[in-house]
Design a protein around this motif. Structure first.
Motif, mmCIF file in Angstrom:
data_model
loop_
_atom_site.group_PDB
_atom_site.id
_atom_site.type_symbol
_atom_site.label_atom_id
_atom_site.label_comp_id
_atom_site.label_asym_id
_atom_site.label_seq_id
_atom_site.Cartn_x
_atom_site.Cartn_y
_atom_site.Cartn_z
ATOM 1 N N GLN A 180 -13.380 -11.870 0.029
ATOM 2 C CA GLN A 180 -13.825 -11.886 1.296
ATOM 3 C C GLN A 180 -12.623 -11.834 2.343
ATOM 4 O O GLN A 180 -12.862 -11.225 3.521
ATOM 5 N N GLU A 200 -17.758 -0.620 -1.954
ATOM 6 C CA GLU A 200 -18.505 -1.990 -2.575
ATOM 7 C C GLU A 200 -19.827 -1.438 -3.423
ATOM 8 O O GLU A 200 -20.151 -1.911 -4.445
ATOM 9 N N LYS A 246 -16.226 -11.389 -3.161
ATOM 10 C CA LYS A 246 -17.275 -10.996 -2.351
ATOM 11 C C LYS A 246 -18.505 -11.051 -2.941
ATOM 12 O O LYS A 246 -18.426 -11.271 -4.351
ATOM 13 N N LEU A 257 -20.402 -1.927 -7.411
ATOM 14 C CA LEU A 257 -21.577 -2.856 -7.590
ATOM 15 C C LEU A 257 -22.353 -2.111 -8.770
ATOM 16 O O LEU A 257 -23.123 -2.422 -9.660
ATOM 17 N N ASP A 277 -12.068 -8.814 4.614
ATOM 18 C CA ASP A 277 -12.885 -8.489 5.537
ATOM 19 C C ASP A 277 -12.771 -9.504 6.940
ATOM 20 O O ASP A 277 -13.232 -9.229 7.902
ATOM 21 N N SER A 292 -12.238 -5.953 -12.519
ATOM 22 C CA SER A 292 -12.335 -5.976 -11.247
ATOM 23 C C SER A 292 -11.131 -6.755 -10.389
ATOM 24 O O SER A 292 -10.852 -7.956 -11.043
ATOM 25 N N PHE A 324 -19.563 -9.864 -6.862
ATOM 26 C CA PHE A 324 -18.419 -9.661 -7.748
ATOM 27 C C PHE A 324 -17.813 -11.010 -8.492
ATOM 28 O O PHE A 324 -16.723 -10.820 -8.860
ATOM 29 N N VAL A 364 -11.518 -8.331 -5.245
ATOM 30 C CA VAL A 364 -12.661 -7.846 -4.226
ATOM 31 C C VAL A 364 -13.165 -9.126 -3.825
ATOM 32 O O VAL A 364 -13.955 -9.906 -3.866
#
Length: 198
Positions: free
Chosen positions: A16, A32, A73, A36, A19, A11, A76, A14
């Motif tokens: 925050q 997302e 996030k 997930l 955003d 991963s 994650f 990912v």
């Protein structure tokens, strides 16, 4: 598709911060949700996960350590036993122990997703292939955003996303969808549905 028995899911970034600042209109609003679902299926199958986080060296970056945007996030974050690899450049292989971790575990195949398609995912993917790993990129679990071209025009995120996935698939590895990976994680369930039973 088939997954190697050494496959590791990685991963990438990912976080925050993507955003919290206006990077421009993004593509793939379902990223997302796909990611997930992918993580849940992978963990249910008890396969290894590596989480990569970008710790920017630029203090005004939304991904700088100590800022809210540096956090991953929700959903994650690494689970117990899953390593967190922190990086400072686009590739997760530069200045980190990612390659040595994978080599020590006997990994032959890496499955990547994250943010952004054209930058940290693409750079890590190309390096993974050049280092000799069998590369899989989960295209619908990535996204990017609109960006200016060198001549001052604007290129939309979907075009950039598709262009990078196309070149990765053409030269470096395979680009697949989340549903294909989830199906590959359940070979026994898939085999149980034989001819005439569907």
């Amino acid at each position: 598709m088939q997954l190697d028995d050494t496959a590791v899911l990685i991963s990438i970034d990912v976080q925050q911060g993507f955003d919290l600042r206006p990077f421009g209109p993004r593509n793939n609003p379902d990223m997302e949700a796909h990611a997930l679902a992918l993580l849940a299926a992978w963990r249910t199958a008890r396969r290894p996960v590596v989480v990569v986080r970008h710790d920017s060296v630029h203090p005004d970056s939304p991904l700088a350590p100590g800022t809210p945007g540096n956090a991953l996030k929700r959903g994650f974050e690494p689970q117990p036993g899953e390593p967190l690899v922190t990086k400072h450049v686009n590739s997760a292989f530069i200045g980190t122990d990612l390659e040595s971790r994978l080599r020590a575990a006997g990994v032959r195949q890496v499955v990547l997703f994250g943010i952004s398609t054209d930058m940290c995912v693409s750079t890590t993917a190309r390096m993974a292939a050049n280092l000799g790993f069998d590369l899989v990129v989960v295209g619908d679990a990535c996204y990017t955003w609109r960006q200016p071209t060198p001549d001052g025009a604007l290129l939309d995120g979907e075009t950039i996303h598709r262009a990078h996935l196309t070149t990765l698939n053409s030269e470096f590895g395979r680009v697949v969808r989340t549903a294909q990976v989830i199906e590959a994680l359940s070979p026994l369930a898939h085999a149980a549905v034989g001819p005439g039973t569907a």
